[in-house]
Design a protein around this motif. Structure first.
Motif, PDB file in Angstrom:
ATOM      1  N   ILE A  32     120.434  16.930  13.624  1.00 46.33           N
ATOM      2  CA  ILE A  32     119.545  16.584  14.833  1.00 46.33           C
ATOM      3  C   ILE A  32     118.377  15.077  14.507  1.00 46.33           C
ATOM      4  O   ILE A  32     117.772  15.299  14.215  1.00 46.33           O
ATOM      5  CB  ILE A  32     119.783  17.081  16.171  1.00 46.33           C
ATOM      6  CG1 ILE A  32     120.736  17.785  16.045  1.00 46.33           C
ATOM      7  CG2 ILE A  32     119.253  16.459  17.419  1.00 46.33           C
ATOM      8  CD1 ILE A  32     120.230  19.739  16.787  1.00 46.33           C
ATOM      9  N   SER A  34     117.918  12.804  17.348  1.00 49.67           N
ATOM     10  CA  SER A  34     116.932  11.764  17.955  1.00 49.67           C
ATOM     11  C   SER A  34     117.252  12.729  19.380  1.00 49.67           C
ATOM     12  O   SER A  34     117.843  13.686  19.610  1.00 49.67           O
ATOM     13  CB  SER A  34     117.688  10.716  17.866  1.00 49.67           C
ATOM     14  OG  SER A  34     116.386   9.749  19.641  1.00 49.67           O
ATOM     15  N   ASN A  35     116.908  12.067  20.532  1.00 48.02           N
ATOM     16  CA  ASN A  35     118.106  12.730  21.546  1.00 48.02           C
ATOM     17  C   ASN A  35     116.832  13.669  22.156  1.00 48.02           C
ATOM     18  O   ASN A  35     117.083  14.649  22.556  1.00 48.02           O
ATOM     19  CB  ASN A  35     119.703  13.102  21.531  1.00 48.02           C
ATOM     20  CG  ASN A  35     120.098  11.635  21.783  1.00 48.02           C
ATOM     21  OD1 ASN A  35     119.731  10.870  22.282  1.00 48.02           O
ATOM     22  ND2 ASN A  35     121.407  11.287  21.700  1.00 48.02           N
ATOM     23  N   ASN A  36     116.593  13.963  21.879  1.00 50.29           N
ATOM     24  CA  ASN A  36     115.213  15.075  22.551  1.00 50.29           C
ATOM     25  C   ASN A  36     115.254  16.428  22.089  1.00 50.29           C
ATOM     26  O   ASN A  36     115.669  17.370  23.085  1.00 50.29           O
ATOM     27  CB  ASN A  36     115.259  15.109  23.857  1.00 50.29           C
ATOM     28  CG  ASN A  36     114.868  13.618  24.489  1.00 50.29           C
ATOM     29  OD1 ASN A  36     113.355  13.325  24.539  1.00 50.29           O
ATOM     30  ND2 ASN A  36     115.736  13.490  25.783  1.00 50.29           N
ATOM     31  N   GLY A  37     115.297  16.329  20.440  1.00 52.44           N
ATOM     32  CA  GLY A  37     116.261  17.357  19.996  1.00 52.44           C
ATOM     33  C   GLY A  37     114.805  19.044  19.828  1.00 52.44           C
ATOM     34  O   GLY A  37     113.647  18.749  20.088  1.00 52.44           O
ATOM     35  N   ASP A 208     111.002  11.383  31.613  1.00 57.26           N
ATOM     36  CA  ASP A 208     111.702  12.155  30.587  1.00 57.26           C
ATOM     37  C   ASP A 208     113.196  11.695  31.082  1.00 57.26           C
ATOM     38  O   ASP A 208     114.125  10.965  30.228  1.00 57.26           O
ATOM     39  CB  ASP A 208     111.780  14.114  30.090  1.00 57.26           C
ATOM     40  CG  ASP A 208     110.588  14.350  29.894  1.00 57.26           C
ATOM     41  OD1 ASP A 208     110.193  13.851  29.266  1.00 57.26           O
ATOM     42  OD2 ASP A 208     110.592  15.636  29.482  1.00 57.26           O
ATOM     43  N   ASN A 212     115.080   7.821  29.368  1.00 61.03           N
ATOM     44  CA  ASN A 212     116.713   8.620  28.528  1.00 61.03           C
ATOM     45  C   ASN A 212     117.523   7.997  28.793  1.00 61.03           C
ATOM     46  O   ASN A 212     119.040   8.284  29.771  1.00 61.03           O
ATOM     47  CB  ASN A 212     117.078   9.764  28.445  1.00 61.03           C
ATOM     48  CG  ASN A 212     117.829  10.521  28.077  1.00 61.03           C
ATOM     49  OD1 ASN A 212     118.566   9.717  26.314  1.00 61.03           O
ATOM     50  ND2 ASN A 212     119.165  11.062  27.848  1.00 61.03           N
ATOM     51  N   GLU A 218     126.952  13.920  30.994  1.00 59.27           N
ATOM     52  CA  GLU A 218     127.575  13.682  30.366  1.00 59.27           C
ATOM     53  C   GLU A 218     128.212  12.092  31.008  1.00 59.27           C
ATOM     54  O   GLU A 218     128.144  10.929  30.544  1.00 59.27           O
ATOM     55  CB  GLU A 218     128.207  14.028  29.831  1.00 59.27           C
ATOM     56  CG  GLU A 218     129.470  13.505  28.876  1.00 59.27           C
ATOM     57  CD  GLU A 218     130.427  14.482  28.139  1.00 59.27           C
ATOM     58  OE1 GLU A 218     131.938  13.895  27.339  1.00 59.27           O
ATOM     59  OE2 GLU A 218     130.380  15.930  27.884  1.00 59.27           O
ATOM     60  N   ASN A 227     114.778   3.491  27.208  1.00 58.78           N
ATOM     61  CA  ASN A 227     114.922   4.864  26.086  1.00 58.78           C
ATOM     62  C   ASN A 227     113.300   4.159  25.421  1.00 58.78           C
ATOM     63  O   ASN A 227     113.261   3.299  23.876  1.00 58.78           O
ATOM     64  CB  ASN A 227     116.129   3.901  24.723  1.00 58.78           C
ATOM     65  CG  ASN A 227     116.114   5.148  23.745  1.00 58.78           C
ATOM     66  OD1 ASN A 227     115.901   5.870  23.815  1.00 58.78           O
ATOM     67  ND2 ASN A 227     116.691   4.275  22.471  1.00 58.78           N
ATOM     68  N   LYS A 229     113.238   7.792  23.516  1.00 54.38           N
ATOM     69  CA  LYS A 229     112.723   8.533  22.927  1.00 54.38           C
ATOM     70  C   LYS A 229     112.540   8.464  22.019  1.00 54.38           C
ATOM     71  O   LYS A 229     112.286   7.884  20.889  1.00 54.38           O
ATOM     72  CB  LYS A 229     114.083   9.112  22.565  1.00 54.38           C
ATOM     73  CG  LYS A 229     115.374   9.079  24.370  1.00 54.38           C
ATOM     74  CD  LYS A 229     116.076  10.156  23.755  1.00 54.38           C
ATOM     75  CE  LYS A 229     117.090   8.929  22.936  1.00 54.38           C
ATOM     76  NZ  LYS A 229     118.029   8.062  23.763  1.00 54.38           N
ATOM     77  N   SER A 231     111.407   9.855  17.281  1.00 56.73           N
ATOM     78  CA  SER A 231     112.943   9.832  16.332  1.00 56.73           C
ATOM     79  C   SER A 231     112.475  11.986  16.046  1.00 56.73           C
ATOM     80  O   SER A 231     111.332  12.138  16.216  1.00 56.73           O
ATOM     81  CB  SER A 231     113.014   9.696  16.214  1.00 56.73           C
ATOM     82  OG  SER A 231     111.857   9.824  14.498  1.00 56.73           O
TER      83      SER A 231
END
Length: 370
Positions: A32, A34-37, A208, A212, A218, A227, A229, A231
């Motif tokens: 993972i 990115s995407n707020n991992g 947030d 995003n 989804e 965007n 975010k 990494s």
């Protein structure tokens, strides 16, 4: 004689390499990036605990954080701000779709002067964007009072104010929102990055979401977002660095204290940031070079450069004199005399935790006997 190795105005603190590599192994195991991992969530939690704040939204840089903050409140009118800052402060106002209005600074702190702010308020004013310059707290009580009485949003550019405490409280907890920078030049860094300190969970969730793309899940997009975010790699760097920060801040204060002790009484030099004041972070060591000094400010700047010492004129020229802002009424000739004088006289000397004492002695000697 010029140094074989240049001395720059700052040098980033790095995490202990084994700690960083251990976190990279975690990233490699999850794949993972990115995407707020999970690494970002760990970083947010650890950073909030370190700073003493509960609601923090980490983003990819402080410029984006400023834009998001202004967009969150729907600011499209006038924003009163300082001309004495890094240009990103005013650029963010423009990118958010609003217009900067410059107010003059306090001659001692070089932060925006509350009286000058109030004098600039018009029916189009929607917000105040103040900067804690060099990590010195603005007059938060006065600015807060002005914002309340006039129904304005109060946002702080706290890029310089990592871990600063004021009246025993985290400085970044003041105002409607505060923005931090984690650029490599800052006291704390994640190579690149930033954060917005929020007053509550609902505000954090809204920011947030905006950062995003406005994506809820989804199949659901509820707003026109961006965007912003960070990494997982940057989050790991910041997370690995946090354990070193207490020692780094202490070391910065030692360096700043040496400067203060040996330069504070030098004729023609005014030292601005007393490292002995509790709660400060020794972000920089700015001096004002007055006409009483043997050299002009630029003369001293060049004298140091001749020796391989790269001081910086933070902030020169003032934002109000740049071509994209100089036509604004608040930027006109005769306005902003204190900010313009500060911009002519300011010089920040090299300061970072591991600045060698011998190197600092050389800098002090050159300033003391130009």
């Amino acid at each position: 004689m010029k140094y074989a190795r240049p001395i720059y105005v700052t040098r980033p603190v790095l995490p202990d390499l084994p700690d960083f590599l251990s976190l990279l192994e975690d990233i490699w195991s999850t794949r993972i990036l990115s995407n707020n991992g999970p690494m970002l969530r760990r970083f947010e939690a650890a950073l909030g605990e370190y700073l003493g704040v509960e609601h923090i939204s980490i983003v990819n840089n402080a410029s984006m954080a400023l834009v998001l903050s202004l967009r969150h409140f729907g600011i499209t009118g006038e924003v009163i701000t300082t001309p004495f800052s890094f240009v990103a402060t005013s650029h963010a106002i423009r990118w958010a779709g609003a217009e900067p209005v410059f107010a003059d600074v306090d001659p001692v702190t070089l932060n925006v002067d509350p009286a000058a702010v109030e004098a600039r308020i018009t029916p189009r004013t929607q917000a105040i964007l103040a900067v804690h310059c060099y990590g010195q707290p603005c007059d938060t009580d006065a600015l807060g009072d002005i914002a309340r009485r006039h129904g304005l949003r109060l946002i702080y550019d706290a890029a310089h104010a990592f871990a600063v405490r004021h009246d025993g409280q985290p400085l970044v907890a003041v105002g409607d929102l505060s923005v931090l920078s984690f650029h490599a030049t800052k006291v704390f860094n994640s190579c690149e990055g930033g954060a917005i300190i929020c007053p509550d969970a609902a505000t954090k969730d809204a920011i947030d979401l905006m950062g995003n793309f406005g994506i809820v899940d989804e199949t659901t997009v509820t707003s026109v977002g961006l965007n912003s975010k960070m990494s997982e790699l940057n989050a790991a760097f910041g997370l690995a660095l946090l354990p070193r920060m207490d020692a780094a801040l202490d070391a910065r204060k030692v360096v700043a204290s040496r400067y203060w002790a040996r330069l504070k009484d030098l004729p023609g030099i005014t030292c601005l940031c007393d490292p002995a004041i509790p709660g400060r972070n020794a972000y920089a060591f700015p001096i004002l070079v007055s006409p009483d000094y043997p050299l002009s400010r630029d003369g001293l700047y060049e004298r140091l450069r001749d020796e391989g010492i790269f001081a910086r004129r933070y902030f020169y020229p003032p934002i109000a004199d740049l071509p994209m802002y100089c036509e604004l009424p608040s930027a006109s000739a005769g306005e902003l005399p204190r900010a313009r004088r500060a911009a002519r006289e300011i010089l920040c000397l090299p300061l970072y935790p591991d600045l060698a004492e011998a190197d600092q002695d050389r800098i002090i000697g050159l300033v003391s006997a130009p």
